[in-house]
Design a protein around this motif. Structure first.
Motif, PDB file in Angstrom:
ATOM      1  N   UNK A  66       0.825  -1.210   0.000  1.00 22.78           N
ATOM      2  CA  UNK A  66       0.000   0.000   0.000  1.00 22.78           C
ATOM      3  C   UNK A  66       0.862   1.264   0.000  1.00 22.78           C
ATOM      4  N   UNK A  67       1.836   1.403   0.925  1.00 22.67           N
ATOM      5  CA  UNK A  67       2.705   2.586   0.835  1.00 22.67           C
ATOM      6  C   UNK A  67       3.463   2.657  -0.489  1.00 22.67           C
ATOM      7  N   UNK A  68       3.919   1.497  -0.978  1.00 18.61           N
ATOM      8  CA  UNK A  68       4.723   1.489  -2.203  1.00 18.61           C
ATOM      9  C   UNK A  68       3.913   1.982  -3.409  1.00 18.61           C
ATOM     10  N   UNK A  69       2.666   1.578  -3.499  1.00 20.24           N
ATOM     11  CA  UNK A  69       1.835   1.946  -4.649  1.00 20.24           C
ATOM     12  C   UNK A  69       1.197   3.322  -4.515  1.00 20.24           C
ATOM     13  N   UNK A  70       0.753   3.685  -3.306  1.00 20.21           N
ATOM     14  CA  UNK A  70      -0.162   4.815  -3.181  1.00 20.21           C
ATOM     15  C   UNK A  70       0.328   5.961  -2.296  1.00 20.21           C
ATOM     16  N   UNK A  71       1.461   5.776  -1.608  1.00 18.78           N
ATOM     17  CA  UNK A  71       1.995   6.842  -0.749  1.00 18.78           C
ATOM     18  C   UNK A  71       3.366   7.304  -1.231  1.00 18.78           C
ATOM     19  N   UNK A  72       4.250   6.371  -1.516  1.00 15.96           N
ATOM     20  CA  UNK A  72       5.629   6.721  -1.829  1.00 15.96           C
ATOM     21  C   UNK A  72       5.836   7.417  -3.174  1.00 15.96           C
ATOM     22  N   UNK A  73       5.097   7.110  -4.240  1.00 14.08           N
ATOM     23  CA  UNK A  73       5.371   7.811  -5.506  1.00 14.08           C
ATOM     24  C   UNK A  73       5.333   9.340  -5.401  1.00 14.08           C
ATOM     25  N   UNK A  74       4.236   9.957  -4.877  1.00 16.35           N
ATOM     26  CA  UNK A  74       4.272  11.424  -4.761  1.00 16.35           C
ATOM     27  C   UNK A  74       5.300  11.909  -3.742  1.00 16.35           C
ATOM     28  N   UNK A  75       5.524  11.122  -2.684  1.00 16.57           N
ATOM     29  CA  UNK A  75       6.520  11.498  -1.676  1.00 16.57           C
ATOM     30  C   UNK A  75       7.919  11.507  -2.290  1.00 16.57           C
ATOM     31  N   UNK A  76       8.249  10.459  -3.047  1.00 20.78           N
ATOM     32  CA  UNK A  76       9.569  10.377  -3.664  1.00 20.78           C
ATOM     33  C   UNK A  76       9.747  11.426  -4.748  1.00 20.78           C
ATOM     34  N   UNK A  77       8.663  11.822  -5.380  1.00 21.12           N
ATOM     35  CA  UNK A  77       8.740  12.922  -6.355  1.00 21.12           C
ATOM     36  C   UNK A  77       9.228  14.190  -5.665  1.00 21.12           C
ATOM     37  N   UNK A  78       8.648  14.524  -4.521  1.00 22.20           N
ATOM     38  CA  UNK A  78       9.072  15.717  -3.795  1.00 22.20           C
ATOM     39  C   UNK A  78      10.486  15.560  -3.231  1.00 22.20           C
TER      40      UNK A  78
END
Length: 311
Positions: A108-120
């Motif tokens: 769940x974090x890998x698919x739906x939380x981390x992508x926008x977080x890692x973008x920033x």
């Protein structure tokens, strides 16, 4: 153990020693460090010769530190961490934070939380690269305990005196069905437990945080998975959602994972009476292994990012 004035502790030897202790294996340490096993053996032997003592017990397949090895391990961690901190701070002083992050995360974090977080994060630190590994929560914890993983972001807490958990955010799971006339209730309606007994259910694999939470909550109700009609066990959430959409079965999924399908009118979430399926996501790391400066920077960024996102 006595270090003579002419002895020099080589950083490469200390790093090798740390990895052998963490992974309890010469071969696994060699894989981690991209060295040959004879090179790892040579580093350890040279270190033992310099210090005049045996540092590792080599009985059987498992490797463990001797009493002298335990003592050196604590100092070796501090020495390597101090070196890394100095390099990191000097780079930051020159305006350049760089390095490579190994990120282990449950689905769940890998698919739906981390992508926008890692973008920033990468916008802020453009010289940082990362690897995002695909593990369930239990595998992340096992990796931490075995010295394979430095830290993880997971959706279940597996108690261990060796691990430190930092709460990040709350998540909630629902019973998810297709949005068809067979399921006429409003979204988030509370349904009786009998509803589950009548349906074919698709479950995540054993070891996932979702599965762990569900099993624990069912036990509180005096139930177990054998009570239900389990159709399939599937690792990938996107595949599970497609099966639900096709009417093959229903499942338990995080609200974060079905937002798009809800907006499109494809899937519907429901509560089940007596099942409180709320949980926490955690940043988890090993208490006895200090995080690298870059990992500490990432940890602090994650905590700040999520706290702002929840305002």
């Amino acid at each position: 153990m006595r270090i003579e004035s002419g002895d020099i502790l080589d950083f490469r030897q200390l790093e090798t020693f740390i990895e052998v202790v963490n992974r309890k294996s010469f071969s696994k340490a060699a894989q981690k460090l991209y060295l040959t096993q004879p090179t790892v053996t040579s580093h350890i032997q040279n270190l033992e010769n310099e210090l005049g003592t045996f540092l590792l017990n080599r009985s059987g397949k498992s490797v463990s530190p001797t009493e002298a090895g335990e003592l050196l391990y604590k100092y070796a961690l501090n020495i390597i961490n101090m070196r890394n901190m100095a390099q990191f701070d000097l780079g930051a002083h020159k305006g350049k934070v760089q390095g490579h992050l190994e990120i282990s995360s449950s689905s769940i974090p890998r698919h739906y939380v981390l992508p926008p977080l890692l973008k920033q994060f990468t916008d802020k630190y453009p010289d940082v690269t990362f690897t995002l590994s695909d593990f369930d929560s239990k595998k992340v914890v096992e990796g931490l305990l075995d010295g394979v993983t430095d830290f993880g972001i997971i959706g279940a807490k597996f108690p261990s005196p060796q691990l430190e958990y930092i709460e990040l955010m709350e998540d909630k799971m629902y019973v998810v069905t297709p949005n068809t006339k067979d399921y006429p209730w409003e979204e988030y309606s509370e349904l009786d437990m009998d509803f589950l007994l009548e349906k074919k259910i698709i479950l995540r694999e054993k070891g996932s945080g979702t599965r762990e939470l569900l099993e624990n909550k069912l036990k509180e109700q005096g139930l177990d998975l054998d009570t239900f009609n389990i159709l399939a066990y599937i690792e990938d959430i996107e595949t599970i959602k497609k099966f639900i959409e096709l009417g093959i079965g229903i499942s338990f999924i995080s609200e974060r994972a079905i937002k798009r399908e809800m907006d499109l009118g494809i899937l519907k979430p429901y509560n089940i009476k007596g099942l409180d399926l709320r949980r926490q996501f955690y940043f988890v790391y090993h208490k006895k292994r200090q995080l690298s400066p870059l990992s500490l920077t990432f940890r602090d960024f994650v905590i700040e990012y999520i706290s702002k996102a929840q305002l």
